[in-house]
Design a protein around this motif. Structure first.
Motif, short mmCIF file in Angstrom:
data_model
loop_
_atom_site.label_atom_id
_atom_site.label_comp_id
_atom_site.label_asym_id
_atom_site.label_seq_id
_atom_site.Cartn_x
_atom_site.Cartn_y
_atom_site.Cartn_z
N TRP A 29 69.19 44.41 44.54
CA TRP A 29 67.86 44.93 44.21
C TRP A 29 67.78 45.40 42.77
O TRP A 29 66.83 45.08 42.04
N ILE A 30 68.79 46.16 42.32
CA ILE A 30 68.80 46.66 40.94
C ILE A 30 68.91 45.50 39.96
O ILE A 30 68.22 45.46 38.94
N ASN A 31 69.77 44.55 40.28
CA ASN A 31 69.98 43.40 39.40
C ASN A 31 68.73 42.54 39.28
O ASN A 31 68.33 42.15 38.18
N ARG A 32 68.10 42.27 40.41
CA ARG A 32 66.92 41.40 40.40
C ARG A 32 65.68 42.09 39.83
O ARG A 32 64.77 41.43 39.32
N SER A 33 65.63 43.41 39.92
CA SER A 33 64.43 44.13 39.50
C SER A 33 64.39 44.42 38.00
O SER A 33 63.39 44.91 37.49
N MET A 34 65.48 44.13 37.27
CA MET A 34 65.48 44.39 35.84
C MET A 34 64.64 43.33 35.11
O MET A 34 64.93 42.14 35.18
N PRO A 35 63.60 43.76 34.38
CA PRO A 35 62.79 42.79 33.63
C PRO A 35 63.60 42.14 32.51
O PRO A 35 64.54 42.74 31.99
N TRP A 38 64.23 44.03 29.26
CA TRP A 38 65.10 45.21 29.32
C TRP A 38 66.57 44.84 29.08
O TRP A 38 67.43 45.73 29.04
N TRP A 160 73.40 52.62 35.73
CA TRP A 160 72.38 51.62 36.08
C TRP A 160 72.61 50.32 35.34
O TRP A 160 72.50 49.23 35.91
N ALA A 164 72.78 46.59 36.79
CA ALA A 164 71.70 45.69 36.40
C ALA A 164 72.22 44.45 35.70
O ALA A 164 71.66 43.35 35.86
#
Length: 205
Positions: A29-35, A38, A160, A164
């Motif tokens: 989730w953290i990896n996929r949610s990074m734009p 960023w 994070w 990420a």
């Protein structure tokens, strides 16, 4: 006498390290949610948390010691030096002993970002988290609560960034934070003894 079998060890890892599957879910989730925009910021945070910055941090603490001339400032370089050395040695030992794979070794096809070559083969614990926590613990006595909260925020951001960027699972980061902070606290007595020894040596010159 109870013998822990392979199945028991697998169950232990499932709950202690894998968090019942949550560790992987959080990582993805953290990896996929990074734009995408960023990525540069995440790389900068990761660089800030690298132990290659230890010499610069040591020099900065020595400079602060000369300017501030207080007991916490005088002890800080020794707490940092001893604590970081022990923490890094233990982290390398743990990586080799547990030999837990990095996320990209298991879930590369499911991840959005797998950036940069890892600085070691294994993931547990995160070396960046170990070093960052050691820095936070060393700097903790040097400032008021707003300064300490800033340290915690930077540490959380570094943690994070490692997830990420696909370098670590959250459990690797949490373990690294615990190890790094604990090593600085546990070696406080050694740092005090080293400081006294250096003071005696300088007095004899």
């Amino acid at each position: 006498m109870t013998v822990i079998g392979t199945g028991d060890m697998g169950l232990l890892r499932h709950w202690v390290y894998d968090w019942g599957g949550l560790n992987t879910q959080l990582m993805l989730w953290i990896n996929r949610s990074m734009p995408a925009d960023w990525i540069g910021f995440a790389r900068l945070l990761s660089a800030i948390g690298s132990y290659w910055g230890a010499p610069l941090m040591g020099v900065a603490l020595l400079g602060w010691r000369a300017v501030k001339r207080s007991e916490p400032a005088a002890l800080a370089p020794f707490r940092f030096g001893v604590g970081v050395l022990v923490a890094i040695l233990l982290a390398w030992t743990a990586k080799a002993a547990f030999a837990l794979p990095r996320p990209s070794d298991l879930y590369a096809n499911d991840m959005a970002w797998v950036l940069g070559a890892p600085d070691s083969l294994y993931a547990f614990p995160s070396g960046h988290a170990v070093y960052t926590a050691a820095v936070v613990a060393s700097l903790w006595p040097l400032g008021p609560w707003p300064f300490r909260l800033l340290l915690l925020a930077i540490a959380a951001a570094v943690g994070w960034s490692r997830v990420a960027l696909g370098a670590h699972f959250p459990a690797d980061v949490v373990a690294g934070f615990l190890l790094g902070g604990a090593c600085v606290v546990a070696t406080h007595g050694w740092a005090v003894s080293l400081k006294r020894a250096v003071a005696k040596w300088r007095a004899r010159r």
